[in-house]
Design an enzyme around this catalytic site. Structure first.
Site, PDB file in Angstrom:
ATOM      1  N   ARG A  58       0.835  -1.189   0.000  1.00 58.08           N
ATOM      2  CA  ARG A  58       0.000   0.000   0.000  1.00 58.08           C
ATOM      3  C   ARG A  58       0.881   1.255   0.000  1.00 58.08           C
ATOM      4  O   ARG A  58       0.594   2.237  -0.671  1.00 58.08           O
ATOM      5  CB  ARG A  58      -0.884  -0.030   1.259  1.00 58.08           C
ATOM      6  CG  ARG A  58      -2.158   0.717   1.128  1.00 58.08           C
ATOM      7  CD  ARG A  58      -3.071   0.369   2.273  1.00 58.08           C
ATOM      8  NE  ARG A  58      -4.084  -0.575   1.835  1.00 58.08           N
ATOM      9  CZ  ARG A  58      -5.300  -0.208   1.428  1.00 58.08           C
ATOM     10  NH1 ARG A  58      -5.644   1.044   1.421  1.00 58.08           N
ATOM     11  NH2 ARG A  58      -6.172  -1.090   1.040  1.00 58.08           N
ATOM     12  N   ASP A  82     -19.409   5.195  -2.602  1.00 60.21           N
ATOM     13  CA  ASP A  82     -19.651   4.230  -1.522  1.00 60.21           C
ATOM     14  C   ASP A  82     -21.125   4.222  -1.121  1.00 60.21           C
ATOM     15  O   ASP A  82     -21.713   3.163  -0.874  1.00 60.21           O
ATOM     16  CB  ASP A  82     -18.757   4.550  -0.313  1.00 60.21           C
ATOM     17  CG  ASP A  82     -17.272   4.396  -0.645  1.00 60.21           C
ATOM     18  OD1 ASP A  82     -16.949   3.549  -1.498  1.00 60.21           O
ATOM     19  OD2 ASP A  82     -16.445   5.115  -0.056  1.00 60.21           O
ATOM     20  N   ARG A 138     -23.148   2.426  -3.703  1.00 62.69           N
ATOM     21  CA  ARG A 138     -23.029   0.961  -3.559  1.00 62.69           C
ATOM     22  C   ARG A 138     -23.946   0.463  -2.444  1.00 62.69           C
ATOM     23  O   ARG A 138     -24.669  -0.523  -2.598  1.00 62.69           O
ATOM     24  CB  ARG A 138     -21.573   0.587  -3.256  1.00 62.69           C
ATOM     25  CG  ARG A 138     -20.712   0.693  -4.493  1.00 62.69           C
ATOM     26  CD  ARG A 138     -19.278   0.285  -4.245  1.00 62.69           C
ATOM     27  NE  ARG A 138     -18.570   0.213  -5.519  1.00 62.69           N
ATOM     28  CZ  ARG A 138     -17.282   0.521  -5.689  1.00 62.69           C
ATOM     29  NH1 ARG A 138     -16.549   0.923  -4.658  1.00 62.69           N
ATOM     30  NH2 ARG A 138     -16.724   0.434  -6.874  1.00 62.69           N
ATOM     31  N   HIS A 169     -11.853   6.251   2.256  1.00 62.25           N
ATOM     32  CA  HIS A 169     -12.288   5.357   1.184  1.00 62.25           C
ATOM     33  C   HIS A 169     -11.441   4.094   1.270  1.00 62.25           C
ATOM     34  O   HIS A 169     -10.331   4.036   0.812  1.00 62.25           O
ATOM     35  CB  HIS A 169     -12.070   6.060  -0.157  1.00 62.25           C
ATOM     36  CG  HIS A 169     -12.582   5.294  -1.326  1.00 62.25           C
ATOM     37  ND1 HIS A 169     -13.845   4.745  -1.366  1.00 62.25           N
ATOM     38  CD2 HIS A 169     -12.011   4.989  -2.514  1.00 62.25           C
ATOM     39  CE1 HIS A 169     -14.010   4.138  -2.526  1.00 62.25           C
ATOM     40  NE2 HIS A 169     -12.913   4.278  -3.243  1.00 62.25           N
TER      41      HIS A 169
END
Ligand code: APR
Length: 307
Positions: free
Chosen positions: A88, A148, A151, A175
Site C-alpha cells: 500500500r 460508496d 453501492r 475510502h
C-alpha cells in the site's frame, strides 16, 4: 459560454466520467493522459457520439496541459492500479508522484479551478493535491462517498426489492475497508433502514459496501470499477457547475470537525459554484465516532507514507 472540465487520466474512470458529463451537456471536456493517442482517440470517439446524443459540447484529448487552461473543474484520475506484490505504501508513493505532477500542471493553467481527486488511495491523494496546489479547502474535494453510498443504496434496494429512487444512504470516513456506512442515517422513502431490516442483514450489506471495490476487482481480474465511479464524479461536478448547493458525501479537509484536524476524510459536504460551501457535523453515537476515528487513523498512516 459553456463550462470547462479537464479530466487527467483518460483510463477507464476518466473516460467514463467524460462520457457522463458530455451526455448531460454539462461542460466542454479536455482529456489528458500520458499515453500518446489515448486521450485524443477516446475524445474523438466520444465526440462522434454527440450527434446521436444531441449534445453540443466539445471533447478534446491532449498529452500536454496547455489545452486545459481556464478549466472550472479539474478531475484527477491518473495513476497506477495496485499491482501484485506492491505494498500500500509503494502505491501511495507512486501515485503521489503522478497526482503531484498533474496538480502542479493543472493549477498553472487553471489557478481558479476546483479540484476533484479520484486516484487512490483517495484521502492521501487529496492531501498531495492540497500541498502542491496550495488551494483553500473549498477547492479540493475527493470523490469516494458518493460512490460508496451508491453501492450501499444498490444493496439496500436489492435486499428490499424497492426502487433505488426510494433509497438514501450515507457513508462517511476514508475510502477503504475502514469506511463508515451509517444505517441510522440511511432511509428508504424516509424510513430509517433499521426499521426495515434486521441488524444481521444490515451488517452484511455494510460489509459488502466496505468491500465493494474489491468485489469488482476480483470479478474483473484486470482493473477496477469505473461505471459507478464515473457517474459519481459527474454527480459532484454537476452540483458545482449548476451551483446546486447539494449535500453529498465527499472527502474534505477537516479543520476540527468531528474532532479531526488537518486531514481529508469523507463527510457530508454542501457543494455549489465555489466548491465546498459547508461541512455538516451530524451527531454520531460513541460507536460511530470511534469507527470514524479508526478510519481517520488509517488515512493518517497513508499520509505518513507520502514522500
Ligand atoms: N499523467 C497523466 N496520465 C497518467 C499518468 C500521468 N503521469 N500516469 C498514468 N496516467 C494514466 C494512464 O495512462 C491511464 O490511462 O492514468 C490512467 C489510469 O487509468 P486506468 O489504469 O484505466 O485506471 P482507472 O480504472 O481509470 O482508475 C484510475 O481511479 O478509482 C481510482 O483506484 C482507481 O486510482 C485509480 C484511478
Amino acid at each position: 459560454m459553456r463550462n470547462k472540465v479537464t479530466i487527467v487520466g483518460a483510463g477507464n474512470v476518466g473516460a467514463t466520467a467524460a462520457h457522463w458529463l458530455a451526455a448531460e451537456e454539462l461542460a466542454d471536456i479536455v482529456l489528458v493522459d500520458i499515453v500518446e493517442g489515448i486521450p485524443q482517440g477516446k475524445a474523438l470517439d466520444l465526440l462522434q457520439s454527440m450527434p446521436v446524443e444531441k449534445s453540443d459540447v466539445s471533447i478534446t484529448g491532449s498529452n500536454g496541459y496547455e489545452p486545459t487552461a481556464g478549466s472550472d473543474i479539474v478531475v484527477i484520475t491518473a495513476g497506477f492500479p495496485r499491482k501484485p506484490g506492491m505494498s500500500r505504501d509503494d502505491l501511495v508513493r507512486a501515485n503521489a508522484e503522478i497526482v503531484g505532477k498533474a496538480t502542479e500542471e493543472v493549477v498553472k493553467y487553471s489557478p481558479d479551478c476546483i479540484l476533484i481527486i479520484v486516484t487512490n488511495p483517495l484521502d492521501a491523494m487529496c492531501e498531495v493535491a492540497r500541498r502542491v496546489s496550495g488551494f483553500p479547502r473549498e477547492r479540493i474535494l475527493g470523490m469516494a462517498g458518493v460512490l460508496d453510498s451508491a453501492r450501499f443504496s444498490t444493496f439496500v434496494a436489492m435486499e428490499l426489492g424497492v426502487s433505488v429512487e426510494n433509497v438514501h444512504t450515507f457513508v462517511l470516513g476514508g475510502h477503504g475497508d475502514q469506511m463508515v456506512p451509517l444505517p441510522r442515517y440511511s432511509t428508504v422513502a424516509g424510513i430509517p433502514i433499521p426499521e426495515l431490516l434486521d441488524k444481521a442483514v444490515i451488517d452484511r450489506l455494510v460489509e459488502r459496501t466496505a468491500k465493494g471495490g474489491g468485489e469488482i476487482v476480483s470479478l474483473l481480474k484486470a482493473g477496477s470499477a469505473y461505471y459507478a465511479p464515473g457517474r459519481s464524479i459527474m454527480e459532484m461536478a454537476e452540483a458545482i457547475l449548476k451551483d446546486k448547493h447539494k449535500i453529498l458525501p465527499c472527502a474534505a479537509y477537516l479543520q476540527g470537525e468531528y474532532d479531526l484536524k488537518d486531514l481529508f476524510i469523507g463527510v457530508p459536504c454542501r457543494l455549489g459554484a465555489k466548491g465546498l460551501e459547508k461541512i455538516y457535523e451530524i451527531n454520531l453515537t460513541a460507536e460511530e465516532k470511534a469507527a470514524l476515528h479508526k478510519s481517520a487513523e488509517a488515512v493518517e498512516s497513508l499520509v505518513k507514507a507520502l514522500p
